[in-house]
Design a protein around this motif. Structure first.
Motif, PDB file in Angstrom:
ATOM      1  N   ALA A 162       0.852  -1.190   0.000  1.00 51.74           N
ATOM      2  CA  ALA A 162       0.000   0.000   0.000  1.00 51.74           C
ATOM      3  C   ALA A 162       0.884   1.235   0.000  1.00 51.74           C
ATOM      4  O   ALA A 162       1.913   1.275   0.695  1.00 51.74           O
ATOM      5  N   PRO A 163       0.539   2.273  -0.754  1.00 54.90           N
ATOM      6  CA  PRO A 163       1.367   3.480  -0.787  1.00 54.90           C
ATOM      7  C   PRO A 163       1.518   4.091   0.594  1.00 54.90           C
ATOM      8  O   PRO A 163       0.647   3.948   1.466  1.00 54.90           O
ATOM      9  N   ALA A 164       2.634   4.788   0.795  1.00 59.22           N
ATOM     10  CA  ALA A 164       2.863   5.474   2.067  1.00 59.22           C
ATOM     11  C   ALA A 164       1.817   6.558   2.247  1.00 59.22           C
ATOM     12  O   ALA A 164       1.348   7.162   1.269  1.00 59.22           O
ATOM     13  N   PRO A 165       1.420   6.840   3.474  1.00 55.40           N
ATOM     14  CA  PRO A 165       0.412   7.882   3.704  1.00 55.40           C
ATOM     15  C   PRO A 165       0.931   9.256   3.338  1.00 55.40           C
ATOM     16  O   PRO A 165       2.143   9.505   3.285  1.00 55.40           O
ATOM     17  N   ASP A 166       0.005  10.171   3.073  1.00 55.82           N
ATOM     18  CA  ASP A 166       0.382  11.545   2.768  1.00 55.82           C
ATOM     19  C   ASP A 166       1.217  12.120   3.900  1.00 55.82           C
ATOM     20  O   ASP A 166       0.926  11.912   5.087  1.00 55.82           O
ATOM     21  N   GLY A 167       2.267  12.832   3.524  1.00 52.26           N
ATOM     22  CA  GLY A 167       3.118  13.453   4.528  1.00 52.26           C
ATOM     23  C   GLY A 167       4.305  12.606   4.908  1.00 52.26           C
ATOM     24  O   GLY A 167       5.244  13.093   5.531  1.00 52.26           O
ATOM     25  N   ASP A 168       4.301  11.295   4.570  1.00 50.66           N
ATOM     26  CA  ASP A 168       5.461  10.476   4.845  1.00 50.66           C
ATOM     27  C   ASP A 168       6.598  10.901   3.928  1.00 50.66           C
ATOM     28  O   ASP A 168       6.378  11.355   2.804  1.00 50.66           O
ATOM     29  N   ALA A 169       7.833  10.720   4.419  1.00 51.26           N
ATOM     30  CA  ALA A 169       8.993  11.195   3.667  1.00 51.26           C
ATOM     31  C   ALA A 169       9.089  10.543   2.300  1.00 51.26           C
ATOM     32  O   ALA A 169       9.550  11.145   1.346  1.00 51.26           O
ATOM     33  N   ILE A 170       8.612   9.283   2.202  1.00 50.42           N
ATOM     34  CA  ILE A 170       8.726   8.593   0.926  1.00 50.42           C
ATOM     35  C   ILE A 170       7.882   9.266  -0.153  1.00 50.42           C
ATOM     36  O   ILE A 170       8.166   9.168  -1.338  1.00 50.42           O
ATOM     37  N   ALA A 171       6.847   9.987   0.263  1.00 48.25           N
ATOM     38  CA  ALA A 171       5.980  10.653  -0.703  1.00 48.25           C
ATOM     39  C   ALA A 171       6.703  11.787  -1.421  1.00 48.25           C
ATOM     40  O   ALA A 171       6.252  12.257  -2.464  1.00 48.25           O
ATOM     41  N   LEU A 172       7.835  12.249  -0.877  1.00 43.74           N
ATOM     42  CA  LEU A 172       8.586  13.327  -1.502  1.00 43.74           C
ATOM     43  C   LEU A 172       9.510  12.816  -2.598  1.00 43.74           C
ATOM     44  O   LEU A 172      10.077  13.603  -3.351  1.00 43.74           O
ATOM     45  N   ARG A 173       9.679  11.512  -2.697  1.00 46.53           N
ATOM     46  CA  ARG A 173      10.543  10.925  -3.701  1.00 46.53           C
ATOM     47  C   ARG A 173       9.766  10.724  -5.001  1.00 46.53           C
ATOM     48  O   ARG A 173       8.538  10.781  -5.021  1.00 46.53           O
ATOM     49  N   PRO A 174      10.469  10.453  -6.105  1.00 48.00           N
ATOM     50  CA  PRO A 174       9.748  10.138  -7.342  1.00 48.00           C
ATOM     51  C   PRO A 174       8.830   8.944  -7.134  1.00 48.00           C
ATOM     52  O   PRO A 174       9.179   7.998  -6.410  1.00 48.00           O
ATOM     53  N   PRO A 175       7.646   8.983  -7.705  1.00 52.34           N
ATOM     54  CA  PRO A 175       6.689   7.896  -7.486  1.00 52.34           C
ATOM     55  C   PRO A 175       7.282   6.546  -7.865  1.00 52.34           C
ATOM     56  O   PRO A 175       7.928   6.395  -8.895  1.00 52.34           O
ATOM     57  N   ARG A 176       7.068   5.573  -7.025  1.00 47.85           N
ATOM     58  CA  ARG A 176       7.539   4.212  -7.251  1.00 47.85           C
ATOM     59  C   ARG A 176       6.623   3.280  -6.490  1.00 47.85           C
ATOM     60  O   ARG A 176       6.248   3.577  -5.369  1.00 47.85           O
ATOM     61  N   PRO A 177       6.264   2.157  -7.082  1.00 50.61           N
ATOM     62  CA  PRO A 177       5.425   1.206  -6.345  1.00 50.61           C
ATOM     63  C   PRO A 177       6.094   0.803  -5.031  1.00 50.61           C
ATOM     64  O   PRO A 177       7.312   0.643  -4.953  1.00 50.61           O
ATOM     65  N   THR A 178       5.292   0.624  -4.006  1.00 45.86           N
ATOM     66  CA  THR A 178       5.803   0.295  -2.683  1.00 45.86           C
ATOM     67  C   THR A 178       5.940  -1.218  -2.545  1.00 45.86           C
ATOM     68  O   THR A 178       5.029  -1.975  -2.900  1.00 45.86           O
ATOM     69  N   ASP A 179       7.074  -1.662  -2.010  1.00 45.69           N
ATOM     70  CA  ASP A 179       7.297  -3.075  -1.782  1.00 45.69           C
ATOM     71  C   ASP A 179       6.764  -3.476  -0.403  1.00 45.69           C
ATOM     72  O   ASP A 179       6.594  -2.648   0.489  1.00 45.69           O
TER      73      ASP A 179
END
Length: 399
Positions: free
Chosen positions: A362-379
């Motif tokens: 499931a994608p990281a929630p809004d505001g998580d640091a990973i959301a600032l990176r280029p979009p990539r499917p979450t493992d």
């Protein structure tokens, strides 16, 4: 402690107090009134080294020898830099930091500062923290070299609030103790002293408890917490176990394998609350090759979720949830680790090409640091798939 204090210790104590005092001043504005200048925190730095001495002032050039001595010298805003080497455990920390001035214990080399049982152990935990706003970062807690005295039941025990347990390796805790109901854990986050809001991220926890003991867990949580990106294997009880006052817990992106049970979500035998466990979310975890998979027990409410977990090959059952509770996005297939087996001394939990965990989280929630990176499917799991980087634990932000 004798009085008067030795001159070097007196000077270091006064210097630490002065450094901990925020710098503030007043100035006149255009109307002639005084404006308060908001002070900036001046952090204090202490140093610990195997070549140091506890009669030293704890500076870079004259470090302390033990973590216990550093714990006595703490003030809000202190960072304790611990050099690589072997130290005796049984550490106790009780000096509080603040939200603006956290206390930090950090191994200067990830995993380089190693805590082992002392000759005559007097504490049931390698590290017993009762302070608030304190972080423990990058240590190895090794209980395998027990000598005499009290045996460790916990690697890192945390009874305080707003604390962080990050990037530690905790192993061989309580392997030959009697299996008793009081239990223990590699990392314990406890509500007994009214602690709340802990972060347990990117730790490696393994070989916890005697075989078959359901009271010895990898990570044990009885309050509000975030448990993310940890690798837990060969824990006799559960890899991750929630009980007592546990509620509002995020269990995200962990890998749990070879344990008695993978993840237990529950509450009961309350210390300070009346339950139930609510708003706990179990997302993007690999739960593989445990006696049981993901179980829900005790007093649980309606606001719990289980999303995008890989749950497979848990002989006692992959899922045991109450009637009406559903899990979604579940992957039911082997994760294809790079090198895994219950007898492998140091399993490699990287995902091989073609793993069904790649891109299925499931994608990281809004505001998580990973959301600032280029979009990539979450493992799914604690170690994101990559072809370029070597094995290792991700940063707390990565999950």
């Amino acid at each position: 402690m004798p009085w008067p204090l030795p001159w070097s210790m007196l000077c270091s104590t006064l210097w630490a107090i002065l450094l901990a005092i925020p710098l503030a001043s007043c100035s006149l504005n255009e109307s002639g009134q005084e404006d308060l200048v908001i002070p900036e925190l001046v952090r204090t730095h202490l140093y610990v080294s195997p070549s140091g001495s506890d009669s030293n002032p704890g500076t870079r050039d004259e470090p302390f020898r033990t973590l216990g001595r550093a714990a006595q010298a703490l003030t809000p805003g202190t960072t304790v830099h611990v050099a690589p080497g072997t130290y005796f455990g049984g550490v106790r920390t009780s000096t509080h930091g603040t939200a603006e001035a956290r206390i930090v214990f950090e191994s200067t080399e990830r995993g380089g500062a190693r805590l082992v049982p002392p000759l005559d152990s007097r504490q049931p935990a390698a590290w017993d923290n009762r302070a608030n706003y304190l972080d423990i970062i990058g240590f190895e807690i090794d209980g395998s070299q027990y000598q005499s005295g009290m045996k460790w039941l916990s690697g890192i025990y945390n009874g305080g609030s707003h604390n962080g347990i990050h990037h530690n390796t905790v192993h061989h805790i309580g392997n030959d103790v009697p299996c008793e109901a009081r239990g223990g854990a590699g990392i314990g986050i406890d509500s007994y002293y009214k602690g709340i809001d802990a972060e347990v991220t990117s730790n490696r926890v393994y070989d916890i408890g005697p075989p078959g003991c359901r009271y010895m867990h990898g990570i044990y949580v009885s309050t509000s917490a975030s448990v993310r990106a940890n690798i837990i294997y060969r824990a006799a009880g559960a890899g991750i176990h929630l009980w007592h006052d546990a509620s509002h817990v995020t269990i995200r992106g962990n890998t749990v394998a070879g344990c008695g049970t993978g993840i237990v979500v529950g509450a009961g035998d309350f210390y300070h609350s009346k339950g139930p466990n609510e708003h706990t979310h179990t997302v993007n975890n690999i739960v593989y090759d445990n006696g049981y998979g993901i179980l829900e027990q005790g007093a649980t409410g309606s606001n719990l979720s289980y999303r995008n977990n890989l749950v497979f090959q848990n002989p006692g059952g992959d899922w045991k949830l109450p009637p009406g509770r559903q899990h979604s996005g579940t992957v039911s297939a082997a994760p294809l680790f790079a090198d895994y087996g219950r007898t492998v001394a140091a399993p490699d939990f990287r995902l091989q090409p073609g793993s069904p965990a790649i891109g299925k989280g499931a994608p990281a929630p809004d505001g998580d640091a990973i959301a600032l990176r280029p979009p990539r499917p979450t493992d799914i799991g604690a170690v994101p798939y990559t072809e370029a980087e070597p094995a290792g634990l991700p940063s707390p932000a990565a999950r």
